[in-house]
Design an enzyme around this catalytic site. Sequence first.
Site, short mmCIF file in Angstrom:
data_model
loop_
_atom_site.label_atom_id
_atom_site.label_comp_id
_atom_site.label_asym_id
_atom_site.label_seq_id
_atom_site.Cartn_x
_atom_site.Cartn_y
_atom_site.Cartn_z
N CYS A 91 -7.29 -86.39 67.83
CA CYS A 91 -8.64 -86.97 67.90
C CYS A 91 -8.75 -88.10 68.91
O CYS A 91 -9.85 -88.61 69.15
CB CYS A 91 -9.07 -87.45 66.51
SG CYS A 91 -8.17 -88.91 65.97
N CYS A 110 -9.96 -87.60 61.28
CA CYS A 110 -9.22 -86.80 62.26
C CYS A 110 -9.07 -85.39 61.70
O CYS A 110 -8.63 -85.22 60.57
CB CYS A 110 -7.84 -87.42 62.49
SG CYS A 110 -6.78 -86.38 63.51
N GLU A 116 29.45 -62.67 44.02
CA GLU A 116 27.99 -62.43 43.99
C GLU A 116 27.37 -63.21 45.15
O GLU A 116 27.96 -64.16 45.63
CB GLU A 116 27.38 -62.98 42.69
CG GLU A 116 27.91 -62.35 41.44
CD GLU A 116 27.50 -63.17 40.20
OE1 GLU A 116 26.56 -63.97 40.29
OE2 GLU A 116 28.15 -62.99 39.16
N LYS A 139 25.16 -65.98 46.82
CA LYS A 139 24.64 -67.28 46.40
C LYS A 139 23.18 -67.35 46.84
O LYS A 139 22.88 -67.54 48.02
CB LYS A 139 25.44 -68.42 47.01
CG LYS A 139 24.99 -69.78 46.51
CD LYS A 139 26.03 -70.82 46.79
CE LYS A 139 25.68 -72.22 46.35
NZ LYS A 139 24.35 -72.57 45.98
N TYR A 149 16.48 -63.57 39.54
CA TYR A 149 17.73 -62.82 39.40
C TYR A 149 18.58 -63.49 38.34
O TYR A 149 18.87 -64.69 38.43
CB TYR A 149 18.51 -62.80 40.72
CG TYR A 149 17.88 -61.95 41.79
CD1 TYR A 149 18.02 -60.56 41.77
CD2 TYR A 149 17.14 -62.53 42.82
CE1 TYR A 149 17.45 -59.77 42.76
CE2 TYR A 149 16.57 -61.75 43.80
CZ TYR A 149 16.72 -60.37 43.77
OH TYR A 149 16.15 -59.60 44.74
N CYS A 157 -1.86 -91.66 62.95
CA CYS A 157 -3.26 -91.63 63.34
C CYS A 157 -4.00 -92.17 62.13
O CYS A 157 -3.85 -91.66 61.03
CB CYS A 157 -3.71 -90.20 63.62
SG CYS A 157 -5.51 -90.10 63.73
N ASP A 164 19.58 -68.60 47.48
CA ASP A 164 19.11 -69.93 47.83
C ASP A 164 17.73 -70.18 47.21
O ASP A 164 16.70 -70.06 47.85
CB ASP A 164 19.06 -70.07 49.35
CG ASP A 164 18.93 -71.52 49.78
OD1 ASP A 164 19.03 -72.41 48.90
OD2 ASP A 164 18.73 -71.77 50.98
N CYS A 216 -3.74 -90.71 69.14
CA CYS A 216 -3.56 -89.48 68.39
C CYS A 216 -3.83 -88.29 69.32
O CYS A 216 -4.89 -88.23 69.94
CB CYS A 216 -4.52 -89.45 67.20
SG CYS A 216 -4.57 -87.84 66.41
N LYS A 219 30.23 -71.47 51.18
CA LYS A 219 28.97 -71.75 51.88
C LYS A 219 29.08 -71.34 53.35
O LYS A 219 30.05 -71.66 54.02
CB LYS A 219 28.66 -73.26 51.81
CG LYS A 219 28.36 -73.77 50.40
CD LYS A 219 26.95 -73.50 49.96
CE LYS A 219 26.02 -74.66 50.25
NZ LYS A 219 26.11 -75.77 49.33
S1 IVH Z 1 26.61 -69.48 38.76
C1 IVH Z 1 28.36 -72.67 35.98
N1 IVH Z 1 25.78 -67.63 40.43
O1 IVH Z 1 24.00 -72.31 43.04
C2 IVH Z 1 27.98 -71.82 37.14
N2 IVH Z 1 24.96 -69.82 40.70
O2 IVH Z 1 25.52 -74.65 43.84
C3 IVH Z 1 26.55 -71.82 37.40
N3 IVH Z 1 23.34 -70.07 42.51
O3 IVH Z 1 22.99 -74.36 40.40
C4 IVH Z 1 26.11 -71.16 38.61
N4 IVH Z 1 23.37 -67.99 43.18
O4 IVH Z 1 21.36 -72.51 41.12
C5 IVH Z 1 25.72 -68.92 40.07
N5 IVH Z 1 25.11 -65.90 41.82
C6 IVH Z 1 25.04 -67.17 41.47
C7 IVH Z 1 24.21 -68.09 42.14
C8 IVH Z 1 24.21 -69.41 41.72
C9 IVH Z 1 22.84 -69.19 43.38
C10 IVH Z 1 22.98 -71.51 42.49
C11 IVH Z 1 22.71 -72.07 41.13
C12 IVH Z 1 23.62 -73.26 41.00
C13 IVH Z 1 23.95 -73.55 42.42
C14 IVH Z 1 25.28 -74.27 42.54
#
Ligand code: IVH
Length: 694
Positions: free
Chosen positions: A432, A452, A115, A117, A240, A447, A119, A429, A330
């Site tokens: 001003c 300002c 899936e 990740k 999500y 400043c 942010d 500054c 990552k």
């Molecule tokens: S599963 C026990 N799925 O990444 C597993 N986490 O670095 C729980 N995150 O705290 C996480 N997308 O906030 C999962 N598709 C995804 C995610 C996801 C983002 C975040 C989540 C977690 C953090 C961990």
Amino acid sequence: MSAHQDPFTQVAELTTQLRHHEYLYYGMDAPEITDAQYDALMNELKALEAAHPELLSPDSPTQRVGGRPAEGFQKVPHSRPMLSLDNAYNAEELADWDRRVHELAGNLPVKYIAELKLDGLSLALHYEIGTDGNARLVRGLTRGDGSIGEDVTSNVRTMKSIPLTIPAARLKKSGLIDQHDQHAIEIRGEIVMPLATFKKANAEREAAGLAPAANPRNFAAGTIRTLDPNIVAQRRLDFYAYFLILNGEYNPAGQHATLETLTALGFRVNPHRDTFSTPEQLMTFIDKAEAERETLGYEIDGVVIKVDSQTTQLRLGYTGRAPRWAIAYKYTARAGITQVLEIQVTVGRTGKLTPLAVLKPVSIGGTTVVRAGLFNADEVARLGVRTGSWVKVERGGDVIPKIAEVVPRPETDAGIPEAAEPFQMPDHCPVCGTLAEHTEGEVDTYCINIDCPARLVQSLLYFSHRGVMNIEGLGEALVVQLLNSGLVKSIADLYTLTEEQLLTLERVGKKSAESLLTQIEKSKDAGLARVLMGLGIPFVGERTAELLAAEFGTVQAVENASQEDLEKVQEVGPKVAASVHDFFQNEPNRALVTRLAELGLKLTAEKKQRTTQLEGLTFVLTGTFPTLSREEAKEKIESAGGKVSGSVSKKTNYVVAGEEAGSKLTKAQELKIEIIDEPKLLELLTQKPPAHLS
Ligand code: IVH
């Protein structure tokens, strides 16, 4: 914080800093430090107070349960911990993880689901099934520290992607959930701010003179923690879902089925996902997602890979902080090479001067980058960046990319020449022109002109804040309007506002105009301590402001105090004294104070009586006095420099005896200690101090 300072000053400074950061976090939704940095300050204060209990005051930030988040949100334990994920940064690390998974899984099947990740920030939603069979949203919790979250239910309720009710029919159709035997459902997932929302809202902030949020994640986190659900409703946040807890069990039918169930229940589930068997297949998905990253419309920072089957997940189990059955791949920061054309200096809301590199435009990951943050003068020196330097620029999730390092000049087409001299912070500054302040040994330059233009929104909000001048109804939106319309150019202008002027502003009706004017009028009587606090003098928080007000009595006396005079005040150390002194050395600041006085603000305080008549004398109180309560008598003696002790000894100078005096009186008679009554005590209090003390 330097260790050589006395504990008094350290405690005072830490308190001021913590309050300032609490205010930025809650009041402004624009924290300048991370939670970890905040915790470090808090721990430092706790340790000092533990070592010097006499310095612990009941209004210390340490005495507020839960610290920073407690002001607005209740802390609630999670049903099961919200875990984090282990990371992999390249194909080898991913292959290693795959090997470990197979080892631990033994003969159980290993199928992966990948899936995106997202942010953002994780959120846990609790639903309860009622007697009508529908499931209702009862609570939304942020991750908090993983064990205990913050209750943000009222904010979560405004988010359109979160159903308030899951109808019984949907629960039934989802297959997994049968409303007859399930009463509590918990759904976890990620809150993200779409890039379009982020750009728009951030542009509005910038237009209003507010510091833009660094990235959508911070903006989303700040938004979900605002105390006003209307703000949350206005800024579109998406949710999500990716996790389900039923009867205390994680994802009972496996991850793939969970995502299907969540979709059937009416949640938004990210469509970019697929199932795979080998690390090679996973890498293909990861690379494809990275290529699509720029077109998604929201930020991702990698791919999460999970073992699909719940049975295998259970076999693999957890380490302390993360499941063994999942890993986060990552992405590395996107980077490019370019030249620094100029180093500009910007002024932030707190008056902080920040260097900013203007770059020769360079395309990084599909975005043209034209500037990079340099944070402070030390950072510029550490990197060795100057005008004309060639640099590696990294674009993380942040709006403003950062400079990773200086790289060699290319041999051909080296652009503008490199500056002969290293960068230096300006001493005035840039907005001003006021002389900027840089305290020896500190990183940042400020400043310190409170009017300002670069600082005014912040100054006004702080001035009117609860606990400072308490001008209710003067929120961010209104402050911005007041500044943009030109009605207010200085804090003092608040006190010249008229109803007609206020009525020209958007969303200000007769009633709110009247009430605001009443609030402003009322604030005139807040007194010297509040005004000193409201001026936002660095390191002058509530306590210091009160001490200064009590010591000097009038604003003129504070203004004219020398640094030595200021240092004589109990609890005021050299750093605070220098800060106050510098503030009032500054002509615009003095002019502001003069105007505030002309406009009728009360700039006086009851001066602490510095009486020393009873210095060196110890009293013991016994019995009931004709006019004074015990407490009052004690206060009077102490404020005249005397001490009150609970028991009679040879060291006691006077026993003050009232009616029905007890054993203390007998003891005094035995020890031949002078016994006096209330009138005699009052007489001692009005006497001239002994010659050697006057
Ligand atoms: S599963 C026990 N799925 O990444 C597993 N986490 O670095 C729980 N995150 O705290 C996480 N997308 O906030 C999962 N598709 C995804 C995610 C996801 C983002 C975040 C989540 C977690 C953090 C961990």
